[in-house]
Write an enzyme that holds these catalytic residues in place. Structure first.
Site, PDB file in Angstrom:
ATOM      1  N   SER A 142     -39.858 -52.950  64.286  1.00  0.00           N
ATOM      2  CA  SER A 142     -42.075 -52.603  64.801  1.00  0.00           C
ATOM      3  C   SER A 142     -42.449 -53.976  65.669  1.00  0.00           C
ATOM      4  O   SER A 142     -42.240 -55.076  65.073  1.00  0.00           O
ATOM      5  CB  SER A 142     -42.538 -51.850  63.701  1.00  0.00           C
ATOM      6  OG  SER A 142     -43.960 -52.265  63.906  1.00  0.00           O
ATOM      7  N   TYR A 155     -45.049 -54.960  55.281  1.00  0.00           N
ATOM      8  CA  TYR A 155     -44.148 -54.150  56.146  1.00  0.00           C
ATOM      9  C   TYR A 155     -43.129 -54.821  57.286  1.00  0.00           C
ATOM     10  O   TYR A 155     -42.295 -54.328  56.858  1.00  0.00           O
ATOM     11  CB  TYR A 155     -45.171 -52.673  56.640  1.00  0.00           C
ATOM     12  CG  TYR A 155     -44.963 -52.394  57.344  1.00  0.00           C
ATOM     13  CD1 TYR A 155     -44.255 -51.208  57.442  1.00  0.00           C
ATOM     14  CD2 TYR A 155     -45.050 -52.487  59.578  1.00  0.00           C
ATOM     15  CE1 TYR A 155     -43.407 -50.502  58.842  1.00  0.00           C
ATOM     16  CE2 TYR A 155     -45.143 -51.737  60.226  1.00  0.00           C
ATOM     17  CZ  TYR A 155     -44.183 -50.708  60.070  1.00  0.00           C
ATOM     18  OH  TYR A 155     -43.782 -50.069  60.999  1.00  0.00           O
TER      19      TYR A 155
END
Length: 246
Positions: A142, A155
């Site tokens: 990501s 995250y």
């Protein structure tokens, strides 16, 4: 086109979004795809669609937090097609929130899926890759790990842990038998927002998704590019985001 006809590719979280787009794109190029996810009804529909279009597809029920499920996915590839060339680790969740909210259950869930799930895939596929003399781990990471922003600390930490893991694995495998690729998408039109438990953060992410998120096939093209390289060429990292994303 059949120029990937020699490839057998297993894909986690293949029932929708990026995983489904990767499966369709690689199958159109001739690769045999082995689809893994928890939602078997969607997997069966996707596999049937690929086969009806002349492609090769199999499926297995997979929860990446369960080591035995990842071993089943790899075993399905080997038993059906005789080998496994690429494992696309696409499963990930993002129940993001400010650290001060102390949503420890969400923290643990992200560690279990985003990091431990990747480790389970490596554990399952590595013996097969070693026996074959080559194999390729392509993992969806990501841009959240590249530009860390509020609410995404845990995250981003799981995604950066995976990036570090892949680089360490690559360094251990510079004899030419193993390749690793980390692909970092930005905003993509997927079901990512469904896992967000904080309503304020979820609304913010939804606004970004509606305003400028990429189609999942954009990421699938990046996976295709990495998989399609000659064996002596490794694409270590790719970032792909909307042009207007900050």
């Amino acid at each position: 086109m059949d120029d990937l006809a020699d490839k057998v590719v297993a894909i986690t979280d293949a029932s929708s979004g990026i995983g489904a787009a990767v499966a369709r794109r690689l199958a159109r190029r001739g690769a045999a795809v082995v689809l893994g996810a928890r939602r078997t009804d969607r997997l069966d529909t996707l596999a049937a669609d690929i086969r009806s279009a002349g492609g090769r597809a199999s499926s297995a029920t997979v929860d990446v937090t369960r080591s035995e499920d990842m071993h089943r996915l790899v075993a399905t590839a080997v038993s059906t097609y005789g080998r496994l060339d690429v494992l696309v680790g696409n499963a990930g969740i993002g129940p993001i929130s400010p650290m001060a909210a102390r949503r420890t259950a969400d923290w643990n869930a992200m560690i279990d899926v985003n990091l431990r799930g990747v480790l389970h895939g490596i554990d399952a596929a590595l013996p097969v890759f070693e026996e074959q003399g080559r194999g390729h781990f392509v993992t969806i990471v990501s841009t959240a790990g590249i530009r860390v922003v509020p609410t995404m600390a845990v995250y981003a930490a799981t995604k950066n842990a995976v990036r570090t893991l892949l680089e360490g694995l690559r360094q251990e495998s510079i004899d030419g038998t193993l390749k690793t690729t980390a692909i970092s998408p930005g905003y993509v039109r997927t079901e990512f927002g469904d896992s967000i438990t904080d309503p304020v953060v979820r609304a913010e992410i939804d606004r970004g998704m509606q305003a400028f998120a990429l189609d999942p096939d954009a990421v699938a093209r990046a996976v295709e590019f990495a998989v399609d390289q000659p064996w002596d060429v490794e694409i270590g990292e790719l970032s792909i985001r909307p042009t207007v994303q900050g």
